[in-house]
Structures are given as C-alpha cells and as structure tokens.
Design a protein around this motif. Structure first.
Motif, PDB file in Angstrom:
ATOM      1  N   ASN A   1     -34.916  51.362  -7.588  1.00 53.10           N
ATOM      2  CA  ASN A   1     -33.962  50.356  -7.119  1.00 53.10           C
ATOM      3  C   ASN A   1     -33.826  50.242  -5.592  1.00 53.10           C
ATOM      4  OD1 ASN A   1     -30.767  49.260  -6.998  1.00 53.10           O
ATOM      5  ND2 ASN A   1     -32.100  48.407  -8.558  1.00 53.10           N
ATOM      6  N   VAL A   2     -34.646  50.970  -4.853  1.00 51.89           N
ATOM      7  CA  VAL A   2     -34.521  50.911  -3.390  1.00 51.89           C
ATOM      8  C   VAL A   2     -35.013  49.567  -2.838  1.00 51.89           C
ATOM      9  CG1 VAL A   2     -36.786  51.931  -2.852  1.00 51.89           C
ATOM     10  CG2 VAL A   2     -34.879  52.293  -1.293  1.00 51.89           C
TER      11      VAL A   2
ATOM     12  N   LYS B   1     -38.582  48.337  -3.664  1.00 56.82           N
ATOM     13  CA  LYS B   1     -40.044  48.407  -3.454  1.00 56.82           C
ATOM     14  C   LYS B   1     -40.732  47.096  -3.841  1.00 56.82           C
ATOM     15  CE  LYS B   1     -40.230  52.018  -6.223  1.00 56.82           C
ATOM     16  NZ  LYS B   1     -38.787  52.171  -6.449  1.00 56.82           N
ATOM     17  N   SER B   2     -40.450  46.641  -5.074  1.00 56.40           N
ATOM     18  CA  SER B   2     -41.133  45.433  -5.554  1.00 56.40           C
ATOM     19  C   SER B   2     -40.675  44.210  -4.748  1.00 56.40           C
ATOM     20  CB  SER B   2     -40.854  45.228  -7.049  1.00 56.40           C
ATOM     21  OG  SER B   2     -41.170  46.393  -7.771  1.00 56.40           O
ATOM     22  N   SER B   3     -39.397  44.155  -4.415  1.00 58.24           N
ATOM     23  CA  SER B   3     -38.881  43.022  -3.616  1.00 58.24           C
ATOM     24  C   SER B   3     -39.552  42.981  -2.253  1.00 58.24           C
ATOM     25  CB  SER B   3     -37.372  43.154  -3.400  1.00 58.24           C
ATOM     26  OG  SER B   3     -36.706  43.302  -4.610  1.00 58.24           O
TER      27      SER B   3
ATOM     28  N   THR C   1     -38.781  42.174 -10.353  1.00 58.74           N
ATOM     29  CA  THR C   1     -37.712  43.006  -9.785  1.00 58.74           C
ATOM     30  C   THR C   1     -36.522  42.986 -10.740  1.00 58.74           C
ATOM     31  OG1 THR C   1     -36.680  41.164  -8.621  1.00 58.74           O
ATOM     32  CG2 THR C   1     -38.417  42.341  -7.450  1.00 58.74           C
ATOM     33  N   SER C   2     -35.610  43.916 -10.547  1.00 61.61           N
ATOM     34  CA  SER C   2     -34.455  43.955 -11.434  1.00 61.61           C
ATOM     35  C   SER C   2     -33.291  44.699 -10.778  1.00 61.61           C
ATOM     36  CB  SER C   2     -34.840  44.678 -12.726  1.00 61.61           C
ATOM     37  OG  SER C   2     -33.697  44.960 -13.473  1.00 61.61           O
ATOM     38  N   LYS C   3     -32.082  44.312 -11.176  1.00 64.18           N
ATOM     39  CA  LYS C   3     -30.909  45.049 -10.698  1.00 64.18           C
ATOM     40  C   LYS C   3     -30.871  46.442 -11.315  1.00 64.18           C
ATOM     41  CE  LYS C   3     -27.762  41.380  -9.608  1.00 64.18           C
ATOM     42  NZ  LYS C   3     -27.099  40.256 -10.213  1.00 64.18           N
ATOM     43  N   LYS C   4     -31.516  46.549 -12.469  1.00 66.49           N
ATOM     44  CA  LYS C   4     -31.490  47.817 -13.189  1.00 66.49           C
ATOM     45  C   LYS C   4     -32.567  48.761 -12.656  1.00 66.49           C
ATOM     46  CE  LYS C   4     -30.754  48.615 -17.943  1.00 66.49           C
ATOM     47  NZ  LYS C   4     -31.124  48.204 -19.288  1.00 66.49           N
ATOM     48  N   ALA C   5     -32.175  49.985 -12.314  1.00 69.12           N
ATOM     49  CA  ALA C   5     -33.145  50.939 -11.766  1.00 69.12           C
ATOM     50  C   ALA C   5     -34.162  51.364 -12.824  1.00 69.12           C
ATOM     51  CB  ALA C   5     -32.409  52.163 -11.241  1.00 69.12           C
ATOM     52  N   GLY C   6     -35.383  51.589 -12.393  1.00 63.14           N
ATOM     53  CA  GLY C   6     -36.425  52.064 -13.314  1.00 63.14           C
ATOM     54  C   GLY C   6     -37.223  50.924 -13.915  1.00 63.14           C
TER      55      GLY C   6
ATOM     56  N   THR D   1     -40.017  49.095 -12.607  1.00 64.50           N
ATOM     57  CA  THR D   1     -41.479  49.222 -12.497  1.00 64.50           C
ATOM     58  C   THR D   1     -41.897  50.557 -13.105  1.00 64.50           C
ATOM     59  OG1 THR D   1     -41.354  47.951 -10.437  1.00 64.50           O
ATOM     60  CG2 THR D   1     -43.420  49.122 -10.860  1.00 64.50           C
TER      61      THR D   1
ATOM     62  N   LYS E   1     -32.669  46.888   2.636  1.00 63.02           N
ATOM     63  CA  LYS E   1     -31.311  46.384   2.381  1.00 63.02           C
ATOM     64  C   LYS E   1     -30.393  46.519   3.595  1.00 63.02           C
ATOM     65  CE  LYS E   1     -31.842  47.448  -2.550  1.00 63.02           C
ATOM     66  NZ  LYS E   1     -31.237  47.711  -3.825  1.00 63.02           N
TER      67      LYS E   1
ATOM     68  N   SER F   1     -34.808  43.592   5.492  1.00 63.18           N
ATOM     69  CA  SER F   1     -33.913  43.041   4.471  1.00 63.18           C
ATOM     70  C   SER F   1     -34.611  41.840   3.860  1.00 63.18           C
ATOM     71  CB  SER F   1     -32.594  42.585   5.077  1.00 63.18           C
ATOM     72  OG  SER F   1     -31.955  41.719   4.155  1.00 63.18           O
ATOM     73  N   THR F   2     -34.773  41.855   2.547  1.00 60.75           N
ATOM     74  CA  THR F   2     -35.417  40.715   1.891  1.00 60.75           C
ATOM     75  C   THR F   2     -34.383  39.655   1.526  1.00 60.75           C
ATOM     76  OG1 THR F   2     -35.212  41.742  -0.278  1.00 60.75           O
ATOM     77  CG2 THR F   2     -37.250  42.138   0.918  1.00 60.75           C
ATOM     78  N   GLU F   3     -33.105  39.962   1.701  1.00 64.95           N
ATOM     79  CA  GLU F   3     -32.055  39.015   1.331  1.00 64.95           C
ATOM     80  C   GLU F   3     -31.629  38.130   2.492  1.00 64.95           C
ATOM     81  OE1 GLU F   3     -30.253  38.638  -1.822  1.00 64.95           O
ATOM     82  OE2 GLU F   3     -32.152  39.560  -2.407  1.00 64.95           O
TER      83      GLU F   3
HETATM   84  N1  LIG Z   1     -28.940  43.105  -0.690  1.00 66.46           N
HETATM   85  C1  LIG Z   1     -30.233  43.353  -0.877  1.00 66.46           C
HETATM   86  N2  LIG Z   1     -30.705  43.543  -2.125  1.00 66.46           N
HETATM   87  C2  LIG Z   1     -32.032  43.790  -2.274  1.00 66.46           C
HETATM   88  C3  LIG Z   1     -32.934  43.865  -1.173  1.00 66.46           C
HETATM   89  N3  LIG Z   1     -34.156  44.155  -1.644  1.00 66.46           N
HETATM   90  C4  LIG Z   1     -34.031  44.246  -2.989  1.00 66.46           C
HETATM   91  N4  LIG Z   1     -32.771  44.036  -3.372  1.00 66.46           N
HETATM   92  C5  LIG Z   1     -32.236  44.055  -4.735  1.00 66.46           C
HETATM   93  O1  LIG Z   1     -32.312  45.399  -5.226  1.00 66.46           O
HETATM   94  C6  LIG Z   1     -32.591  45.393  -6.625  1.00 66.46           C
HETATM   95  C7  LIG Z   1     -33.793  46.275  -6.903  1.00 66.46           C
HETATM   96  O2  LIG Z   1     -34.921  45.686  -6.320  1.00 66.46           O
HETATM   97  P1  LIG Z   1     -36.401  46.050  -6.804  1.00 66.46           P
HETATM   98  O3  LIG Z   1     -37.323  45.420  -5.837  1.00 66.46           O
HETATM   99  O4  LIG Z   1     -36.577  45.750  -8.244  1.00 66.46           O
HETATM  100  O5  LIG Z   1     -36.380  47.645  -6.598  1.00 66.46           O
HETATM  101  P2  LIG Z   1     -37.512  48.708  -6.977  1.00 66.46           P
HETATM  102  O6  LIG Z   1     -37.468  49.768  -5.948  1.00 66.46           O
HETATM  103  O7  LIG Z   1     -38.808  48.030  -7.194  1.00 66.46           O
HETATM  104  O8  LIG Z   1     -36.928  49.276  -8.336  1.00 66.46           O
HETATM  105  P3  LIG Z   1     -37.690  50.033  -9.545  1.00 66.46           P
HETATM  106  O9  LIG Z   1     -38.891  49.223  -9.913  1.00 66.46           O
HETATM  107  O10 LIG Z   1     -36.672  50.039 -10.614  1.00 66.46           O
HETATM  108  O11 LIG Z   1     -38.031  51.391  -9.053  1.00 66.46           O
HETATM  109  C8  LIG Z   1     -32.804  43.923  -7.028  1.00 66.46           C
HETATM  110  O12 LIG Z   1     -31.610  43.441  -7.593  1.00 66.46           O
HETATM  111  C9  LIG Z   1     -33.090  43.244  -5.686  1.00 66.46           C
HETATM  112  O13 LIG Z   1     -32.690  41.865  -5.674  1.00 66.46           O
HETATM  113  C10 LIG Z   1     -32.396  43.641   0.143  1.00 66.46           C
HETATM  114  O14 LIG Z   1     -33.077  43.666   1.168  1.00 66.46           O
HETATM  115  N5  LIG Z   1     -31.049  43.387   0.222  1.00 66.46           N
END
Ligand SMILES: Nc1nc2c(ncn2[C@@H]2O[C@H](COP(=O)(O)OP(=O)(O)OP(=O)(O)O)[C@@H](O)[C@H]2O)c(=O)[nH]1
Ligand SMILES: [Mg+2]
Length: 284
Positions: free
Chosen positions: A64-65, A67-69, A83-88, A90, A180, A214-216
């Motif tokens: 959830n850090v 990575k995919s975003s 991507t997902s709000k839910k951790a875990g 990928t 983020k 920040s991707t947002e």
């Molecule tokens: N506010 C904010 N939210 C973000 C940012 N990047 C990602 N998110 C949110 O964080 C959540 C997790 O993002 P992912 O990209 O799925 O995270 P991940 O590390 O790939 O997660 P796993 O695949 O579960 O390990 C999603 O709801 C994204 O929209 C950011 O820069 N800012």
C-alpha cells in the motif's frame, strides 16, 4: 480548487529544487500508449526471458505504499498497473515494457512486504535480486506520512547486504523514494522528509537520497525526476563521449576484467556520506 492549487504550489516550492530534465528521458517515456504488460511471475521458476535483454528496475516497499501507482505515473498511464486501497493487492512480479517493441527498458512491479506480505513473495523477490542479470536499480518506497518502521529498516539493511557482492562489485544500485507527499501538511513537509532521509542514511548509507513524489498532485510530483533517474540507472542517458571515455578507462587504467562498479568508492576515495549525497557517482 484554488486553495488546493495554492497548497500544491507551496508544496512544490518547498520540496523541489530547480531541475533540468533531459530530452532523452522525455523521449523514452513519451509514448505512454506503447507501454505494456509483458509477463507475470508468481514464482522464481516463472521469471521471463525476453529476446532482447532490456535493462530492468524493480520497486520494493510495504504493501500500500504506492508502488503500482508510482509506475503508472512514470508510464503516464492511469490504470495499466492495478492499484487498490486495500493492502496486498499486487501478488506477483509484473513486467512492463517501456517503449514500442523491442522496447527501451522494463519496469518490474512487486508485491509489498510487511504485515500484509507473504514469505513466498520474499523468497521470489530475493531470488530475482540475486539472479537477474538485467537488474539495474531497486527503488525502495517509503510513505511520507508513516516514515520507516521495523520492516522498512530490515528491508533496507537486507538490500544493502545483497547489493554488494563478496568481490565488492555492485551489480545494481538502491534508490529511495518518498511517496504520498500530498498527505503531509505543507508546514511539516521539510521536517518529515529530513527525518526519513536521516533514518535511511543511518541504516543504509549507500542508498541514494530520496526522490519525493506524489501521484495525487496535478500534475504528479517528482515523476520527471524519477524518469530521469530510471534512464540513468538503465544506462540510457549516456553520451557517446561518456562511452568512449569509459572504454578507454576500462582498457588502460583498470586491470583486465575489473569493472567500474568494483572501484567506485575507492576510486574517488570518498566517505559513504559523500557518495550518498552524490548519486551520480555510484551508478556507473
Ligand atoms: N494520497 C495519495 N495516495 C496515493 C498515492 N499513491 C498511491 N496512492 C493510493 O494508495 C493506495 C495504494 O496504492 P498502490 O499503488 O496500489 O500501492 P502498492 O504499494 O502497489 O500496494 P500493494 O500492491 O498492495 O503492495 C491506492 O489507493 C492509491 O490511490 C499518492 O501519491 N498520494
Ligand atoms: Mg501494487
């Protein structure tokens, strides 16, 4: 809207320094439509072999850090990577080719570690790091708001150990990224980033200084810098002059079969601190 914009601008001016980005990076990532998913590996036995041996970079970070975003943003795509709000979310290594075939490089998305991780993902990740000839750089991500926990510190230490071979060579480099950044109040950003920077350095002095992202934010923040960093790591930013100098140096100055990687720290006789603050010196 205006206040949001203002906050974005303020955030930008707080955490950015003036930076020039090469047209090379712009070219490599210009054609976002041509990027595509090329393979997935749920275990070490399934690591793909591509006809053209393209350089690869991989992400690491707690679930959830972001990575995919982050890779979506680098590719200029909204949802190529799920991507997902839910951790875990990928759960395997996913390989994405950048550029039209045969491509320029490969981005590898990975499952997260930490409380939502799984031991078999760790084994697969380690195996990839230790055997993948194409690997050029590992990007380790930290959430700006959460900083480093014990999992992060453990992973940094682990990667630092894996990064240097017993011969002292360094097949790939380690780059930190803060994600983020938009979730931190503007007034607290500098303090938060400095704290994370120090924590990283304390555990892994050879880890390259963090890129803040920040991707947002609109447009996404830190992504041009990250793209530039990726093409540097993949050796796509080198000029012909650089290539010729390196070849002469390797042939006449270094002993045969010794690579520039081997000598990087001693070559410049620098302390680790200096190396960490000059990212360009490490990734030959
Ligand atoms: N506010 C904010 N939210 C973000 C940012 N990047 C990602 N998110 C949110 O964080 C959540 C997790 O993002 P992912 O990209 O799925 O995270 P991940 O590390 O790939 O997660 P796993 O695949 O579960 O390990 C999603 O709801 C994204 O929209 C950011 O820069 N800012
Ligand atoms: Mg993911």
């Amino acid at each position: 809207m205006l206040s949001h914009l203002f906050r974005s601008q303020a955030r930008r001016s707080l955490i950015t320094g003036a930076c020039e980005y090469s047209t090379k990076a712009q070219k490599v990532f210009a054609d976002s439509k041509s990027a595509e998913f090329v393979a997935g590996a749920a275990s070490s036995a399934n690591f793909p072999k591509f006809g053209h041996s393209l350089p690869e970079v991989i992400v690491a970070g707690r679930a959830n850090v972001g990575k995919s975003s982050l890779f979506n943003a680098v590719l200029g795509r909204n949802s190529l990577l799920h991507t997902s709000k839910k951790a875990g979310h990928t759960r395997q290594l996913n390989f994405y080719r950048v550029g039209a075939e045969p491509g320029k490089l490969i981005l590898v998305d990975a499952p997260g570690y930490g409380a939502r991780g799984r031991p078999e993902w760790g084994d697969m990740f380690d195996n990839y790091l230790q055997t993948r000839q194409e690997l050029r750089r590992v990007y380790i991500l930290f959430n700006a708001k959460h900083g480093l926990n014990s999992y992060d510190k453990g992973m940094l230490e682990h990667l630092s150990n894996l990064m240097l071979t017993p011969r002292g060579t360094q097949p790939w480099t380690l780059q930190s990224v803060i994600t983020k950044a938009d979730t931190i109040p503007v007034d607290d950003i500098s303090t938060a980033i400095n704290k994370i920077r120090k924590e990283i350095f304390d555990v892994a002095p050879l880890c390259l200084r963090p890129i803040v992202t920040s991707t947002e934010m609109t447009p996404p923040f830190g992504i041009d810098q990250l793209r530039e960093n990726i093409i540097d790591a993949c050796g796509l930013n080198k000029t012909l002059l650089w290539y010729v100098i390196r070849k002469i140096y390797e042939s006449y100055v270094l002993k045969p079969r010794q690579t520039l990687h081997t000598l990087t720290p001693s070559l410049f006789n620098l302390e680790a601190t200096t190396i960490a603050s000059h990212p360009g010196l490490v990734p030959f």
